[in-house]
Design a protein around this motif. Structure first.
Motif, PDB file in Angstrom:
ATOM      1  N   LYS A 100      12.512  82.212  29.238  1.00  0.00           N
ATOM      2  CA  LYS A 100      13.214  81.196  29.482  1.00  0.00           C
ATOM      3  C   LYS A 100      14.443  81.794  29.706  1.00  0.00           C
ATOM      4  N   PHE A 101      15.095  83.106  29.713  1.00  0.00           N
ATOM      5  CA  PHE A 101      15.662  83.255  30.193  1.00  0.00           C
ATOM      6  C   PHE A 101      15.896  84.323  31.544  1.00  0.00           C
ATOM      7  N   ASP A 102      14.590  84.367  31.728  1.00  0.00           N
ATOM      8  CA  ASP A 102      13.715  84.888  33.755  1.00  0.00           C
ATOM      9  C   ASP A 102      14.221  83.330  34.573  1.00  0.00           C
ATOM     10  N   VAL A 103      13.756  82.309  34.195  1.00  0.00           N
ATOM     11  CA  VAL A 103      14.084  80.684  34.932  1.00  0.00           C
ATOM     12  C   VAL A 103      15.568  81.106  34.775  1.00  0.00           C
ATOM     13  N   LEU A 104      16.489  81.065  33.943  1.00  0.00           N
ATOM     14  CA  LEU A 104      17.544  80.243  34.064  1.00  0.00           C
ATOM     15  C   LEU A 104      18.290  81.619  34.624  1.00  0.00           C
ATOM     16  N   PHE A 105      17.752  82.839  34.517  1.00  0.00           N
ATOM     17  CA  PHE A 105      18.617  83.600  35.559  1.00  0.00           C
ATOM     18  C   PHE A 105      18.167  83.182  36.851  1.00  0.00           C
ATOM     19  N   ALA A 106      17.134  83.337  37.502  1.00  0.00           N
ATOM     20  CA  ALA A 106      16.837  82.775  38.540  1.00  0.00           C
ATOM     21  C   ALA A 106      17.073  81.553  39.672  1.00  0.00           C
ATOM     22  N   LEU A 107      18.082  80.486  38.655  1.00  0.00           N
ATOM     23  CA  LEU A 107      18.956  79.647  38.788  1.00  0.00           C
ATOM     24  C   LEU A 107      20.226  80.176  39.148  1.00  0.00           C
ATOM     25  N   HIS A 108      20.003  81.011  38.375  1.00  0.00           N
ATOM     26  CA  HIS A 108      22.283  81.699  38.476  1.00  0.00           C
ATOM     27  C   HIS A 108      22.585  80.623  37.016  1.00  0.00           C
ATOM     28  N   TRP A 145      26.527  72.745  41.122  1.00  0.00           N
ATOM     29  CA  TRP A 145      25.044  72.166  40.858  1.00  0.00           C
ATOM     30  C   TRP A 145      24.622  72.801  40.380  1.00  0.00           C
ATOM     31  N   GLU A 146      23.696  72.202  39.370  1.00  0.00           N
ATOM     32  CA  GLU A 146      22.832  73.083  38.460  1.00  0.00           C
ATOM     33  C   GLU A 146      21.797  72.323  38.231  1.00  0.00           C
ATOM     34  N   PRO A 147      20.575  72.577  38.304  1.00  0.00           N
ATOM     35  CA  PRO A 147      19.408  71.396  37.878  1.00  0.00           C
ATOM     36  C   PRO A 147      19.607  70.796  36.178  1.00  0.00           C
ATOM     37  N   PRO A 148      18.980  69.318  35.808  1.00  0.00           N
ATOM     38  CA  PRO A 148      19.051  68.621  35.163  1.00  0.00           C
ATOM     39  C   PRO A 148      18.567  69.288  33.037  1.00  0.00           C
ATOM     40  N   SER A 149      19.186  69.452  32.858  1.00  0.00           N
ATOM     41  CA  SER A 149      18.874  70.422  31.040  1.00  0.00           C
ATOM     42  C   SER A 149      18.057  69.494  30.239  1.00  0.00           C
ATOM     43  N   ASP A 150      18.068  68.086  30.563  1.00  0.00           N
ATOM     44  CA  ASP A 150      16.528  66.856  30.235  1.00  0.00           C
ATOM     45  C   ASP A 150      15.775  67.086  30.732  1.00  0.00           C
ATOM     46  N   PRO A 151      14.436  68.197  29.646  1.00  0.00           N
ATOM     47  CA  PRO A 151      13.622  67.824  30.424  1.00  0.00           C
ATOM     48  C   PRO A 151      12.801  66.429  31.187  1.00  0.00           C
ATOM     49  N   GLN A 152      12.661  65.304  30.236  1.00  0.00           N
ATOM     50  CA  GLN A 152      12.558  64.311  31.345  1.00  0.00           C
ATOM     51  C   GLN A 152      13.149  64.005  32.502  1.00  0.00           C
ATOM     52  N   ALA A 153      14.743  64.087  32.676  1.00  0.00           N
ATOM     53  CA  ALA A 153      14.771  64.133  33.759  1.00  0.00           C
ATOM     54  C   ALA A 153      15.125  65.029  35.055  1.00  0.00           C
ATOM     55  N   ALA A 154      14.460  66.286  34.399  1.00  0.00           N
ATOM     56  CA  ALA A 154      14.026  67.422  35.173  1.00  0.00           C
ATOM     57  C   ALA A 154      12.872  67.021  35.517  1.00  0.00           C
ATOM     58  N   LEU A 155      11.610  66.808  35.349  1.00  0.00           N
ATOM     59  CA  LEU A 155      10.535  66.513  35.906  1.00  0.00           C
ATOM     60  C   LEU A 155      10.233  64.491  36.506  1.00  0.00           C
ATOM     61  N   GLU A 156      11.414  64.266  36.659  1.00  0.00           N
ATOM     62  CA  GLU A 156      11.751  62.772  36.634  1.00  0.00           C
ATOM     63  C   GLU A 156      12.746  62.970  38.435  1.00  0.00           C
ATOM     64  N   ALA A 157      13.119  64.230  38.666  1.00  0.00           N
ATOM     65  CA  ALA A 157      13.833  63.966  39.706  1.00  0.00           C
ATOM     66  C   ALA A 157      13.019  63.964  41.046  1.00  0.00           C
ATOM     67  N   ALA A 158      13.549  63.023  41.762  1.00  0.00           N
ATOM     68  CA  ALA A 158      12.643  62.996  42.992  1.00  0.00           C
ATOM     69  C   ALA A 158      13.031  63.667  43.421  1.00  0.00           C
TER      70      ALA A 158
END
Length: 818
Positions: free
Chosen positions: A375-383, A555-568
């Motif tokens: 999880k760290f590696d993913v979030l670090f890649a997202l800055h 700008w950051e990615p959605p932290s809510d799981p469902q919102a992240a997957l439903e982003a158009a």
């Protein structure tokens, strides 16, 4: 914020045939400066370029030299080269005509004739062999450029409709040239892939009909070997293309100049129109293929632009409004797919795969240590550095202590600039890295100071201060999105020259590949759509709807799981992204540590969204320093709350008319303090000054450079040397007097045109008269708008308005002279 431009009214060249012909005559391929010289509209340039190119590539080989001498003399060789340039001109003229005619014919399309699959496959394999030959020639001709020249056009397409709004179409309804609005097509990859700038393959439709397909901006890595390229879309892969465009030249915007001999096919102008389907995709249910084919890969494999396997399953269930249920998914498989996505430079897809696992209940609560590290590696890649640090907050077991320590050190270093911006020590480190590394990219937290986005009357949006600031206050520390260096792996030995005939603009390698990076970044991370598409793409392209929305500072990615997957998934116009890069990106700019520094083809392109909001003034209120892919913006002077901060699109030290011409593409006339001063001098005086700068200054600069080339020598080294320095100093001061006469008597000390001549005059005078040299250096600093303190201290009390580098050099000179 400028783009390499030339009038293309008389540009008619075909790079591929020209280079092949040069190699057949054993001549060197053109270098970067010669490549750009190909785009001159003046006939005499062809003759001069032919003379330069008409030099055997391997003169050190006596047998080659004797063979050439036996066949033709230098004049004949030069004539042959000039003839090749003319043939090249005619070929590009035909391609330009083909683009224009296709747009006219779009209102009267003709049915598409079927071509046997076997014939298309033979043509595709021949194309792949040519690409392999070009790659070999590129390596053999290094460091000379073997350039891929492509045409661009204002007539590009992209779909904004969801697949559910479209109906399927097959070959029997195709017409050319035509865009099939309201329709989608299914094509199965039937051949290996060929990569020029776009990626092409032979596609087979459910009916069995075959057609060429080309996808522009397929990748930013043009050096992909064939096995890695074909692994992205293996034979048998099914692609869905929304609202396809059937073109008379399917390679028209990403393939080689064909001399007007284009082939009919599907031309995809942006990757957002293509969706790679699983064999079990609902849209394929009920589709009968004329020739069945096994799926190319197991469902766990991630193909081009595909989401992770778990994400695809969970997204389908969410779309069907079904409870998320994914039985018997091994955590190790999720780990593998996430790491694969990170290796593919797709952190957004990796984050969605993580969130899909959250919804599927795969992670334990609290996370296992191995899960936390991933999880760290993913979030670090997202800055998202604070979230990354939080992911490894728990104490690890002894076996993973070093892994945790390493990551904590990395993220702590990255967060140095989070609260108040980077320290001086950090900036010094970044500056040194920029000088020594050819592709510097930094993992440091961005910083946004006391600024806000605000509508500016008659100037669109801008950045204004939310509080009073002192000179030197850091206002922005921002990272580029889609940064591109000429030394990037995907650029090396794959130089591009793109001609946009409709706009009269040419673009080089990093501008083209930065567009690919930006498009793929938006598709991977939908939260980046607003920062990039919320910028304007120039006065001739209609604004994206996001331009009207409030512009985000962060700008950051959605932290809510469902919102992240439903982003158009965004719909991205490649033409719009190219417009943003032309009007709202910093570059192309030279990289100090690039292997071919000083070469115009070795520039970088840096799209920094938030700094791009800044409006222009020839007399800026901020100074921006580029450190790799990051830019630090500081206040030049004390500024009050509510002040709009502005920087230079073009250098204020250029002549008034030159500045206005360069700014013309933005469709506004600058009326800043420097422009008002220049206008106050009078039109006639401006023209006289510009003529002096254009005719008298260049030879003086060249003489000065030649004299300094050997370094400074002591006064005792000879009377001839001292005489030469005195003469050039006198000539420079005479030039300064002539320029001074063009300023109005009421004008203040800000006189950018004489800063460099005064500085150079001081450097030549120091050998014979140090006191006078000091006075000249001080005069140069004053002419830049800076204010010096007491004669004893000679400290700058007010920073310069223009010529920042020259002012610093003058201060260093004062220290050296003293």
């Amino acid at each position: 914020m400028w783009s390499l431009q030339d009038s293309l009214a008389n540009v008619r060249r075909r790079m591929e045939e020209l280079l092949r012909s040069l190699r057949n005559l054993d001549l060197s391929a053109p270098n970067g400066e010669q490549v750009l010289a190909l785009f001159s509209e003046y006939p005499h340039v062809d003759k001069q370029l032919a003379q330069q190119l008409a030099v055997p590539a391997r003169l050190e080989s006596s047998d080659v030299k004797e063979g050439i001498d036996a066949m033709m003399d230098a004049a004949l060789l030069s004539g042959a080269t000039e003839a090749m340039l003319q043939n090249y001109n005619r070929a590009l003229e035909k391609d330009t005509e083909l683009l224009h005619n296709e747009h006219k014919q779009i209102y009267a399309p003709k049915p598409v004739k079927r071509v046997p699959l076997k014939a298309l496959l033979a043509a595709q394999h021949a194309t792949i062999r040519r690409r392999e030959e070009e790659a070999k020639a590129a390596s053999e001709n290094a460091p000379f450029y073997v350039v891929r020249q492509i045409n661009d056009t204002v007539h590009t397409f992209y779909s904004t409709r969801h697949v559910a709004e479209l109906t399927r179409v097959d070959m029997d309804e195709f017409a050319v040239p035509k865009r099939l609005e309201g329709r989608y097509v299914l094509v199965r990859v039937a051949s290996p892939l060929s990569l020029y700038c776009s990626c092409s393959f032979v596609g087979q439709l459910p009916s069995g009909a075959a057609i060429f397909v080309s996808i522009a901006y397929f990748t930013h890595d043009l050096s992909l070997p064939s096995d890695a390229l074909n692994a992205l879309l293996p034979i048998g892969t099914v692609c869905l293309i929304r609202e396809p465009y059937i073109s008379t030249n399917y390679l028209g915007v990403g393939g080689p100049i064909s001399g007007g001999k284009g082939a009919v096919g599907i031309r995809v102008d942006t990757p957002s129109d293509v969706q790679v389907l699983d064999s079990v995709a609902p849209i394929l249910q009920g589709v009968v293929w004329d020739s069945p084919c096994e799926p190319p890969a197991p469902p766990t494999r991630i193909l081009w632009r595909q989401e992770g396997p778990l994400t695809r399953v969970v997204q389908h269930q969410l779309a069907q409004q079904r409870p998320v249920h994914v039985p018997d998914v091994a955590k190790a498989r999720v780990h593998e797919s996430i790491r694969q996505l990170l290796l593919m430079e797709r952190p957004g897809a990796a984050w969605r795969e993580w969130q899909a696992a959250v919804l599927a209940g795969i992670w334990n609560d609290p996370l296992a240590c191995e899960d936390a590290l991933l999880k760290f590696d993913v979030l670090f890649a997202l800055h998202t550095y604070q979230a990354a640090l939080d992911a490894i907050a728990l104490d690890p077991p002894e076996a993973l202590l070093s892994e945790y320590t390493h990551r904590k050190t990395k993220v702590t270093s990255a967060m140095q600039s989070h609260t108040s911006g980077p320290s001086d020590a950090l900036l010094q480190h970044m500056f040194a890295a920029t000088l020594t590394q050819s592709t510097p990219r930094f993992d440091y937290a961005e910083y946004v100071g006391p600024v806000a986005v605000q509508d500016i009357p008659n100037a669109g949006r801008g950045l204004v201060l939310t509080k009073d600031v002192k000179e030197g206050t850091l206002l922005l520390f921002c990272r580029a999105i889609g940064s591109s260096y000429s030394a990037d792996k995907g650029c090396c030995e794959r130089q591009i020259l793109r001609c946009d005939v409709g706009r009269g603009v040419s673009s080089t390698t990093t501008q083209v590949l930065a567009a690919a990076r930006c498009i793929h970044a938006i598709l991977d991370r939908p939260e980046l759509a607003h920062p990039l598409l919320g910028l304007t793409a120039g006065p001739d392209i209609p604004h994206d709807p996001l331009v009207q929305a409030p512009y985000p500072l962060r700008w950051e990615p959605p932290s809510d799981p469902q919102a992240a997957l439903e982003a158009a998934t965004p719909h991205v116009s490649s033409a719009y992204i190219n417009g943003v890069l032309r009007f709202n990106a910093f570059g192309p700019a030279p990289m100090p540590a690039a292997a071919s520094a000083g070469d115009p083809m070795a520039n970088s392109t840096m799209p920094h969204p938030l700094p791009a909001i800044l409006n222009h003034a020839c007399l800026p209120t901020v100074s921006s320093v580029f450190l790799g892919d990051m830019v630090a913006t500081r206040a030049l002077h004390p500024l009050q709350k509510g002040t709009q901060i502005m920087h230079q699109y073009v250098q204020g030290e250029l002549a008034y008319q030159t500045r206005q011409k360069l700014l013309a593409k933005h469709k506004f006339v600058c009326k800043c303090g420097l422009c008002e001063r220049d206008l106050g001098d009078g039109i006639a005086q401006q023209r006289t000054r510009e003529e002096l700068l254009a005719t008298m200054l260049p030879p003086l600069l060249e003489r000065s450079r030649a004299l300094h080339k050997g370094g400074f020598a002591p006064a005792s080294s000879g009377t001839d040397l001292l005489k030469a320095h005195r003469e050039i100093a006198a000539s420079l001061l005479a030039f300064v007097d002539n320029v001074q006469a063009t300023y109005h008597s009421s004008r203040d000390a800000l006189r950018p045109d004489i800063v460099d001549p005064l500085h150079l005059a001081a450097s030549h005078t120091r050998l014979s008269d140090p006191v006078k040299a000091i006075a000249l250096a001080e005069a140069a600093i004053t002419a830049s708008g800076a204010v010096l303190g007491s004669a004893q201290g000679r400290a700058i009390c007010q920073l310069p308005y223009v010529h920042f580098d020259s002012a610093m050099e003058c201060m260093l000179s004062l220290a050296a002279f003293a």
